[in-house]
Design a protein around this motif. Structure first.
Motif, PDB file in Angstrom:
ATOM      1  N   PRO A 139      -4.658   0.616  -2.945  1.00 18.39           N
ATOM      2  CA  PRO A 139      -4.646   0.284  -4.377  1.00 18.39           C
ATOM      3  C   PRO A 139      -6.041  -0.056  -4.901  1.00 18.39           C
ATOM      4  N   GLU A 184      -0.485  -4.058 -11.455  1.00 15.71           N
ATOM      5  CA  GLU A 184      -0.009  -2.751 -11.011  1.00 15.71           C
ATOM      6  C   GLU A 184       1.327  -2.846 -10.261  1.00 15.71           C
ATOM      7  N   ARG A 220       1.796  -4.413  -7.413  1.00 12.30           N
ATOM      8  CA  ARG A 220       1.559  -4.258  -5.973  1.00 12.30           C
ATOM      9  C   ARG A 220       1.784  -5.555  -5.193  1.00 12.30           C
ATOM     10  N   TYR A 252       0.866  -1.171   0.000  1.00 12.28           N
ATOM     11  CA  TYR A 252       0.000   0.000   0.000  1.00 12.28           C
ATOM     12  C   TYR A 252       0.911   1.231   0.000  1.00 12.28           C
TER      13      TYR A 252
END
Length: 875
Positions: A262, A341, A343, A219
């Motif tokens: 996200p 992404e 993440r 995050y």
């Protein structure tokens, strides 16, 4: 000795004319049970002057059938109540069934689905009517099966948790708890079943190890980023914070700031909370207050928003690309989007972890924020704990008390509302202006525009928690309530100590002014297969007790289950054990027929001790000792031990020894035969009464034939008169030892059981002289005539038995065989002695292993002595 104080119905029968040569359970069980019910033996009278003895049946589900667990538990309860009835108590075994809200609704909904319909097509009133109709058609199946087992319940008092009287009790206690501030409505995290579409309590969640995935998600960005790990990635859509421990220096700079969540375009705060374990994972956790119980508490402490991102069917409702996906579909899609992404920091799959499932349908539970009704259990649970601590209620076995205290001392408030249509509807009405009114059973509910009743029903355990007193007429102060409350004992499995027992304790103490619902809680274990494995359809090891009853009779099933019932311990059972119990029932039958054929009688008083032979005095002494032993085991709920004691007394001592030793007396006739016939009648009378609570059918058929009495169900329970004759016991034990050792020697020589051999008995200096004729008969020993030549001499119990085996065995072959056995025994002794002399081994080996080796050593010594004696006796 005990006397049969019940007047004969039509005089004693001294011949087994009414007894078939073989016992066939199917020919007697239904007939006997219906006769017991018709005569009212199981009907409890609240107006009687007798002391009360009360047990309630743990109410089986109305939709169910008799499974092996029911058969086990019912056997134990029936044994207790039958014995107490025979002891003169006003005995009530209270029957009934539970409406089983979720399970029953599911059953009827499946029936509707097969017809292409749903409950919503019918509407609430029509659906409930359909369930009542189904209950009337199918719900009574288990009652017939209980009769098959021999359950001595008072059918005139049969209750159902949704009948009118019990519904009144439910509404009454709800109103009282509500008025006392112990029932309230609040929005909290609950266990939600997306399949049953209802909340379920913590104790109805079954946890199991499932293969899932653990993903670590970043995050935020750069130095302001934080990594959290989760097995439920889809719930991140409802995150409203990240939490870290206040003393964790790694995240000190982030506390009070925000990070980007996200996929959502939202920023969420980083909060400090001592609940977080800095040693677990990254030391940072995502906070989803509407979908996790721990996160809910963190959210309350920090005033975080509660975002619900799933509906009642666990479908994503959060706006965006995942909306409309099932939670598992969303989990995969969310992880994929996060991966795209960049993440995802780490992924671990499969990741085995404990996951809650609905115990009814096995669907994975979803924690869900929901408005529900709750019981404030704190003060109720304290009373439930105090009642055990101060001795008002005893838990048996005592070691189970700690589990009880662990539970009641740490109870959370109980969610009692269920989103079902079948059950006790919550007696609360809501008005158009936000009014809330709880209505008692004698109050008129509010009416008029805008007023409506709460749509939820109560948890099934709410109504079953009232069972010990609602079945007796509470809230009215009925004669039955005054007579039979508190219950004497609750017999139930340790697995529902928390489900049911704690709730009955809380409600009973609350409703009955501090009087607990029962004086003793006797806990038993679960029935498992013969290998100790839990029964499961998937394992293919589920036992149907009805099939065993069909094949072997109800008594055999009952005796098998009772003989395995040690307090609080699981019970393994196998079909070969039921076969053995069937053989025992047949042995009881055949031995009683033999006794009747030989004139066994219960007429007249027992002869005085001066007329009794040593054999008679021995069996009467052992009979009284067995009565005392069985009574002590009953009072300690030691069903396995009492069953074992009865088995060995009946089979080993009465049938195998007393009957056999008495045959010569019967054959000789005269006064000694008359005395032994009366003693045998007495012993059988008492033995059948002792066996009756566990084996009711075969004992009823035999006892009424033997005594002519009305029914063993209402006969007197035997009393220990205190008669003991230790000298006679020692004398007959010596006879048994002599016969057993010679029989073993005969078998070792390869002699057939019926093969007769000449023998000389030297009984001088012993008390065995009076038994020579019986000993010769039992051992098939002929007198030593002319030409007698002793080829084997056995010293046993102070006596000497010389046998002439010439022509019966090959002595050279026998010498070789014994020499081989002696060598093996000496080798075993050497090995066990070496092990037990090894200090290193003794220091490391577990105690049970060492004990087994000591037993082997003792056995080897005994074998060596026996074989050397046999070798010495050979010519």
């Amino acid at each position: 000795m005990t006397e049969n104080t019940q007047p004969p119905a039509d005089g004693p029968r001294s011949a087994p004319a009414d007894l078939p040569t073989q016992y066939t359970p199917a020919d007697v069980e239904e007939r006997l049970y219906e006769r017991w019910v018709e005569r009212g033996y199981f009907t409890a009278d609240a107006a009687s002057g007798k002391d009360a003895y009360t047990i309630v049946i743990p109410p089986p589900n109305v939709y169910g059938s008799l499974h092996i667990g029911h058969a086990f538990e019912h056997t134990l309860i029936d044994a207790l109540t039958r014995r107490k009835r025979m002891q003169g108590f006003e005995t009530l075994w209270q029957p009934g069934m539970d409406h089983a809200g979720i399970a029953t609704q599911n059953a009827v909904e499946r029936q509707l689905a097969a017809e292409g319909a749903s409950r919503h097509d019918l509407g609430r009133d029509a659906f409930v009517e359909r369930v009542w109709r189904w209950k009337a058609e199918s719900g009574g199946q288990i009652q017939g099966q209980m009769r098959r087992l021999g359950d001595g319940v008072d059918w005139s008092r049969d209750r159902f948790t949704m009948d009118e009287g019990l519904s009144r009790a439910v509404q009454t206690i709800f109103k009282r708890l509500y008025d006392d501030g112990l029932i309230y409505r609040a929005e909290r995290i609950i266990n939600w079943c997306p399949r049953c579409l209802t909340a379920i309590s913590d104790i109805e969640v079954a946890y199991q190890e499932d293969d899932g995935e653990l993903v670590s998600i970043r995050y935020g960005e750069g130095e302001d980023s934080v990594v959290v790990a989760t097995t439920r990635a889809e719930t991140m859509l409802g995150d409203t914070a990240v939490a870290v421990h206040p003393d964790d220096e790694r995240y000190a700079h982030l506390i009070g700031r925000t990070v980007e969540l996200p996929l959502t375009g939202r920023s969420i705060p980083v909060v400090a909370d001592e609940h977080v374990d800095p040693e677990f994972g990254t030391g940072a956790v995502k906070v989803t207050p509407a979908h996790d119980p721990n996160d809910f508490e963190i959210g309350r402490r920090h005033g975080l928003p509660q975002l619900t991102v799933m509906d009642e069917r666990a479908v994503i409702t959060a706006p965006g690309p995942f909306q409309g996906l099932d939670r598992l579909e969303a989990r995969s899609a969310v992880v994929g989007a996060l991966r795209a992404e960049g993440r995802i920091v780490a992924e671990k799959r499969p990741y085995q972890h404990s996951v809650g499932h609905c115990s009814r349908c096995q669907t994975t539970i979803e924690p869900r924020l929901s408005m529900q009704w709750w019981v404030k259990v704190g003060p109720l649970a304290k009373e439930a704990g105090d009642a055990v601590r101060d001795g008002r209620v005893a838990i048996h076995p005592k070691e189970m008390s700690s589990r009880y205290f662990e539970w009641v001392d740490n109870l959370h408030d109980w969610c009692i509302s269920r989103q079902l249509w079948w059950g006790h509807r919550i007696p609360v009405w809501y008005g158009p202006g936000g009014e809330v009114r709880c209505v008692g059973p004698d109050e008129e509910p509010p009416s008029g525009p805008g007023w409506h009743q709460d749509t939820d029903v109560l948890d099934t355990w709410f109504s079953s928690g009232l069972w010990p007193f609602s079945t007796l007429g509470w809230p009215e102060r009925t004669a039955s309530l005054e007579k039979f409350y508190p219950n004497s004992v609750l017999v139930t499995g340790y697995d529902i100590l928390f489900f049911w027992v704690a709730r009955m304790m809380m409600f009973g103490l609350y409703a009955m002014d501090g009087a607990p619902p029962f004086r003793t809680i006797a806990l038993h274990g679960m029935v498992r297969d013969q290998f100790g494995k839990k029964m499961s359809r998937s394992f293919g090891n589920v036992i149907n007790p009805l099939e065993w009853m069909d094949a072997y009779g109800s008594d055999a099933v009952r005796f098998t289950l009772a003989r395995g019932a040690n307090p609080g311990v699981d019970v393994p059972v196998g079909e070969d054990w039921v076969q053995a119990s069937r053989n025992f029932a047949n042995k009881v039958w055949n031995a009683t027929r033999f006794a009747l054929l030989n004139g066994a009688t219960v007429e007249g008083p027992l002869p005085g001790a001066e007329e009794l032979s040593a054999t008679d005095r021995w069996v009467l002494s052992r009979l009284n000792a067995t009565i005392a032993e069985v009574d002590a085991y009953y009072d300690d709920y030691q069903f396995a031990k009492l069953s074992d004691a009865l088995f060995h007394f009946a089979w080993d001592e009465v049938f195998d020894w007393y009957v056999e030793l008495s045959k010569t007396t019967f054959a000789a006739g005269g006064r000694p035969a008359e005395v032994s016939r009366r003693v045998l009648g007495e012993v059988l009378d008492v033995t059948l009464r002792l066996l009756h609570p566990v084996m009711p059918f075969v004992t009823e058929e035999l006892w009424t034939t033997l005594t002519g009495g009305e029914s063993v169900v209402v006969a007197d329970w035997p009393a220990d008169t205190g008669f003991r004759d230790l000298a006679a016991e020692e004398e007959i034990d010596a006879v048994r030892q002599l016969v057993t050792e010679v029989r073993r020697f005969r078998a070792d020589q390869g002699l057939q059981p019926g093969q007769r051999v000449p023998a000389a008995l030297d009984l001088a200096g012993t008390r065995l002289g009076a038994h020579e004729e019986a000993v010769r008969a039992l051992l098939r020993l002929q007198p030593a005539g002319e030409g007698f030549h002793a080829t084997a001499t056995l010293p046993v119990a102070g006596a000497t038995v010389a046998l002439d085996l010439s022509g019966a065995i090959d002595f050279e072959a026998e010498r070789k065989r014994l020499a081989k056995d002696l060598a093996a025994a000496e080798k075993e002794l050497a090995q066990t002695t070496a092990k037990l002399g090894n200090e290193s081994f003794l220091a490391k080996a577990p105690a049970p292993v060492i004990d087994k080796i000591r037993v082997r050593q003792d056995t080897a010594r005994a074998d060596i002595e026996r074989i050397r004696t046999q070798l010495a006796g050979l010519p």
